[in-house]
Design a protein around this motif. Sequence first.
Motif, PDB file in Angstrom:
ATOM      1  N   ARG A  46     -13.081   9.332   0.265  1.00 41.69           N
ATOM      2  CA  ARG A  46     -12.606   9.191  -1.104  1.00 41.69           C
ATOM      3  C   ARG A  46     -11.149   8.790  -1.213  1.00 41.69           C
ATOM      4  NH1 ARG A  46     -16.098  13.753  -1.586  1.00 41.69           N
ATOM      5  NH2 ARG A  46     -14.447  15.296  -1.579  1.00 41.69           N
ATOM      6  N   PHE A  47     -10.330   9.128  -0.254  1.00 37.49           N
ATOM      7  CA  PHE A  47      -8.905   8.896  -0.406  1.00 37.49           C
ATOM      8  C   PHE A  47      -8.428   7.679   0.377  1.00 37.49           C
ATOM      9  CE2 PHE A  47      -9.101  13.361  -1.733  1.00 37.49           C
ATOM     10  CZ  PHE A  47      -8.495  13.228  -2.965  1.00 37.49           C
ATOM     11  N   GLY A  48      -9.309   6.727   0.630  1.00 37.94           N
ATOM     12  CA  GLY A  48      -8.900   5.510   1.306  1.00 37.94           C
ATOM     13  C   GLY A  48      -8.080   4.635   0.373  1.00 37.94           C
ATOM     14  N   PHE A  49      -6.814   4.518   0.660  1.00 35.56           N
ATOM     15  CA  PHE A  49      -5.930   3.771  -0.227  1.00 35.56           C
ATOM     16  C   PHE A  49      -4.698   3.388   0.567  1.00 35.56           C
ATOM     17  CE2 PHE A  49      -2.765   3.511  -3.637  1.00 35.56           C
ATOM     18  CZ  PHE A  49      -3.453   2.731  -4.550  1.00 35.56           C
ATOM     19  N   ALA A  50      -4.283   2.145   0.485  1.00 37.53           N
ATOM     20  CA  ALA A  50      -3.105   1.739   1.254  1.00 37.53           C
ATOM     21  C   ALA A  50      -2.275   0.749   0.447  1.00 37.53           C
ATOM     22  CB  ALA A  50      -3.526   1.092   2.568  1.00 37.53           C
ATOM     23  N   PHE A  51      -0.982   0.870   0.569  1.00 36.92           N
ATOM     24  CA  PHE A  51      -0.066  -0.109   0.006  1.00 36.92           C
ATOM     25  C   PHE A  51       0.480  -0.949   1.155  1.00 36.92           C
ATOM     26  CE2 PHE A  51       0.426   3.050  -3.423  1.00 36.92           C
ATOM     27  CZ  PHE A  51       0.201   2.225  -4.497  1.00 36.92           C
ATOM     28  N   PHE A  52       0.577  -2.228   0.973  1.00 37.47           N
ATOM     29  CA  PHE A  52       1.209  -3.077   1.965  1.00 37.47           C
ATOM     30  C   PHE A  52       1.771  -4.296   1.263  1.00 37.47           C
ATOM     31  CE2 PHE A  52      -3.263  -4.027   1.748  1.00 37.47           C
ATOM     32  CZ  PHE A  52      -3.321  -5.393   1.670  1.00 37.47           C
ATOM     33  N   HIS A  53       2.678  -4.960   1.913  1.00 35.00           N
ATOM     34  CA  HIS A  53       3.328  -6.112   1.311  1.00 35.00           C
ATOM     35  C   HIS A  53       2.706  -7.397   1.841  1.00 35.00           C
ATOM     36  CE1 HIS A  53       6.390  -8.637  -0.401  1.00 35.00           C
ATOM     37  NE2 HIS A  53       6.480  -9.244   0.756  1.00 35.00           N
ATOM     38  N   ILE A  54       2.414  -8.315   0.937  1.00 38.65           N
ATOM     39  CA  ILE A  54       1.946  -9.652   1.300  1.00 38.65           C
ATOM     40  C   ILE A  54       2.902 -10.639   0.648  1.00 38.65           C
ATOM     41  CG2 ILE A  54       0.075 -11.323   1.145  1.00 38.65           C
ATOM     42  CD1 ILE A  54      -1.857  -9.005   0.812  1.00 38.65           C
ATOM     43  N   SER A  55       3.407 -11.560   1.414  1.00 37.84           N
ATOM     44  CA  SER A  55       4.316 -12.566   0.859  1.00 37.84           C
ATOM     45  C   SER A  55       3.650 -13.322  -0.283  1.00 37.84           C
ATOM     46  CB  SER A  55       4.722 -13.557   1.947  1.00 37.84           C
ATOM     47  OG  SER A  55       5.454 -12.902   2.942  1.00 37.84           O
ATOM     48  N   ASN A  56       4.424 -13.635  -1.274  1.00 37.41           N
ATOM     49  CA  ASN A  56       3.986 -14.431  -2.424  1.00 37.41           C
ATOM     50  C   ASN A  56       2.959 -13.737  -3.315  1.00 37.41           C
ATOM     51  OD1 ASN A  56       5.665 -16.584  -1.643  1.00 37.41           O
ATOM     52  ND2 ASN A  56       4.107 -17.288  -0.220  1.00 37.41           N
ATOM     53  N   VAL A  57       2.838 -12.425  -3.215  1.00 39.70           N
ATOM     54  CA  VAL A  57       1.971 -11.684  -4.122  1.00 39.70           C
ATOM     55  C   VAL A  57       2.827 -11.226  -5.289  1.00 39.70           C
ATOM     56  CG1 VAL A  57       0.571  -9.611  -4.420  1.00 39.70           C
ATOM     57  CG2 VAL A  57       0.390 -10.937  -2.310  1.00 39.70           C
ATOM     58  N   SER A  58       2.436 -11.622  -6.485  1.00 41.48           N
ATOM     59  CA  SER A  58       3.266 -11.315  -7.643  1.00 41.48           C
ATOM     60  C   SER A  58       2.958  -9.946  -8.242  1.00 41.48           C
ATOM     61  CB  SER A  58       3.108 -12.399  -8.703  1.00 41.48           C
ATOM     62  OG  SER A  58       1.766 -12.493  -9.097  1.00 41.48           O
ATOM     63  N   ASN A  59       1.750  -9.481  -8.107  1.00 34.36           N
ATOM     64  CA  ASN A  59       1.361  -8.200  -8.682  1.00 34.36           C
ATOM     65  C   ASN A  59       0.585  -7.388  -7.655  1.00 34.36           C
ATOM     66  OD1 ASN A  59       2.272  -8.596 -11.424  1.00 34.36           O
ATOM     67  ND2 ASN A  59       0.657 -10.125 -11.562  1.00 34.36           N
ATOM     68  N   PHE A  60       0.757  -6.104  -7.725  1.00 34.62           N
ATOM     69  CA  PHE A  60      -0.012  -5.213  -6.874  1.00 34.62           C
ATOM     70  C   PHE A  60      -0.543  -4.086  -7.733  1.00 34.62           C
ATOM     71  CE2 PHE A  60      -0.761  -1.506  -4.397  1.00 34.62           C
ATOM     72  CZ  PHE A  60      -1.479  -2.005  -3.331  1.00 34.62           C
ATOM     73  N   ILE A  61      -1.807  -3.748  -7.545  1.00 38.59           N
ATOM     74  CA  ILE A  61      -2.369  -2.572  -8.200  1.00 38.59           C
ATOM     75  C   ILE A  61      -3.074  -1.742  -7.140  1.00 38.59           C
ATOM     76  CG2 ILE A  61      -2.753  -3.863 -10.322  1.00 38.59           C
ATOM     77  CD1 ILE A  61      -5.826  -3.265  -9.649  1.00 38.59           C
ATOM     78  N   GLY A  62      -3.338  -0.527  -7.479  1.00 39.48           N
ATOM     79  CA  GLY A  62      -4.110   0.343  -6.605  1.00 39.48           C
ATOM     80  C   GLY A  62      -5.225   0.981  -7.392  1.00 39.48           C
ATOM     81  N   PHE A  63      -6.300   1.326  -6.700  1.00 35.92           N
ATOM     82  CA  PHE A  63      -7.331   2.104  -7.373  1.00 35.92           C
ATOM     83  C   PHE A  63      -7.944   3.094  -6.404  1.00 35.92           C
ATOM     84  CE2 PHE A  63      -9.745  -1.598  -5.924  1.00 35.92           C
ATOM     85  CZ  PHE A  63     -10.887  -1.032  -5.387  1.00 35.92           C
ATOM     86  N   PHE A  64      -8.302   4.227  -6.956  1.00 38.26           N
ATOM     87  CA  PHE A  64      -8.997   5.271  -6.218  1.00 38.26           C
ATOM     88  C   PHE A  64     -10.417   5.314  -6.751  1.00 38.26           C
ATOM     89  CE2 PHE A  64      -4.610   6.432  -5.774  1.00 38.26           C
ATOM     90  CZ  PHE A  64      -4.518   7.009  -4.511  1.00 38.26           C
ATOM     91  N   ASN A  65     -11.383   5.168  -5.879  1.00 33.64           N
ATOM     92  CA  ASN A  65     -12.795   5.148  -6.239  1.00 33.64           C
ATOM     93  C   ASN A  65     -13.410   6.524  -6.004  1.00 33.64           C
ATOM     94  OD1 ASN A  65     -15.315   4.126  -6.982  1.00 33.64           O
ATOM     95  ND2 ASN A  65     -15.756   3.340  -4.960  1.00 33.64           N
ATOM     96  N   LYS A  66     -14.629   6.691  -6.478  1.00 30.92           N
ATOM     97  CA  LYS A  66     -15.449   7.882  -6.251  1.00 30.92           C
ATOM     98  C   LYS A  66     -14.907   9.125  -6.935  1.00 30.92           C
ATOM     99  CE  LYS A  66     -17.013   5.907  -1.926  1.00 30.92           C
ATOM    100  NZ  LYS A  66     -17.307   6.104  -0.522  1.00 30.92           N
ATOM    101  N   ILE A  67     -14.238   8.929  -8.069  1.00 31.61           N
ATOM    102  CA  ILE A  67     -13.654  10.087  -8.748  1.00 31.61           C
ATOM    103  C   ILE A  67     -14.727  11.044  -9.260  1.00 31.61           C
ATOM    104  CG2 ILE A  67     -11.496   8.933  -9.319  1.00 31.61           C
ATOM    105  CD1 ILE A  67     -12.547   8.648 -12.191  1.00 31.61           C
ATOM    106  N   ASP A  68     -15.971  10.567  -9.362  1.00 34.75           N
ATOM    107  CA  ASP A  68     -17.058  11.454  -9.782  1.00 34.75           C
ATOM    108  C   ASP A  68     -17.343  12.537  -8.740  1.00 34.75           C
ATOM    109  OD1 ASP A  68     -19.852  10.018  -8.325  1.00 34.75           O
ATOM    110  OD2 ASP A  68     -17.970   8.904  -8.482  1.00 34.75           O
ATOM    111  N   LEU A  69     -16.842  12.362  -7.523  1.00 33.10           N
ATOM    112  CA  LEU A  69     -17.079  13.333  -6.451  1.00 33.10           C
ATOM    113  C   LEU A  69     -15.930  14.310  -6.253  1.00 33.10           C
ATOM    114  CD1 LEU A  69     -18.568  11.021  -3.667  1.00 33.10           C
ATOM    115  CD2 LEU A  69     -19.774  12.463  -5.303  1.00 33.10           C
ATOM    116  N   TYR A  70     -14.815  14.082  -6.904  1.00 36.10           N
ATOM    117  CA  TYR A  70     -13.625  14.895  -6.649  1.00 36.10           C
ATOM    118  C   TYR A  70     -13.790  16.318  -7.176  1.00 36.10           C
ATOM    119  CZ  TYR A  70     -10.884  10.668  -5.553  1.00 36.10           C
ATOM    120  OH  TYR A  70     -10.400   9.525  -4.993  1.00 36.10           O
TER     121      TYR A  70
END
Length: 103
Positions: free
Chosen positions: A10-34
């Motif tokens: 459930r907690f698989g989530f990573a931030f990383f930098h990619i050149s020329n990426v203008s926007n970054f978002i994150g999401f956490f899935n499977k919140i129905d199981l938390y």
Amino acid sequence: NGSKNKRQNRFGFAFFHISNVSNFIGFFNKIDLYSSHETEYLDALLFLYENIGYPVFKVSAVTRENIPKLAEFLKNKTTLFSGNSGAGKSTIINELIPGIQLR
């Protein structure tokens, strides 16, 4: 039970930098199981990420909770999904793009 094992990461989530990426978002899935404790932990993480400028979504591909909000945010954007195996990337993509049927 194979489906239970697939839904455990459930907690698989990573931030990383990619050149020329203008926007970054994150999401956490499977919140129905938390559990309530996991939800509190997740809310603290969301607070941190949002306060440093990252849009973050809590979603459930199974219940479709917040999938429409994520879809609206990603509309007309080229998007890269990254995360741990079993985090639900393909399932979320299948919800965002009906008929694609990734596995």
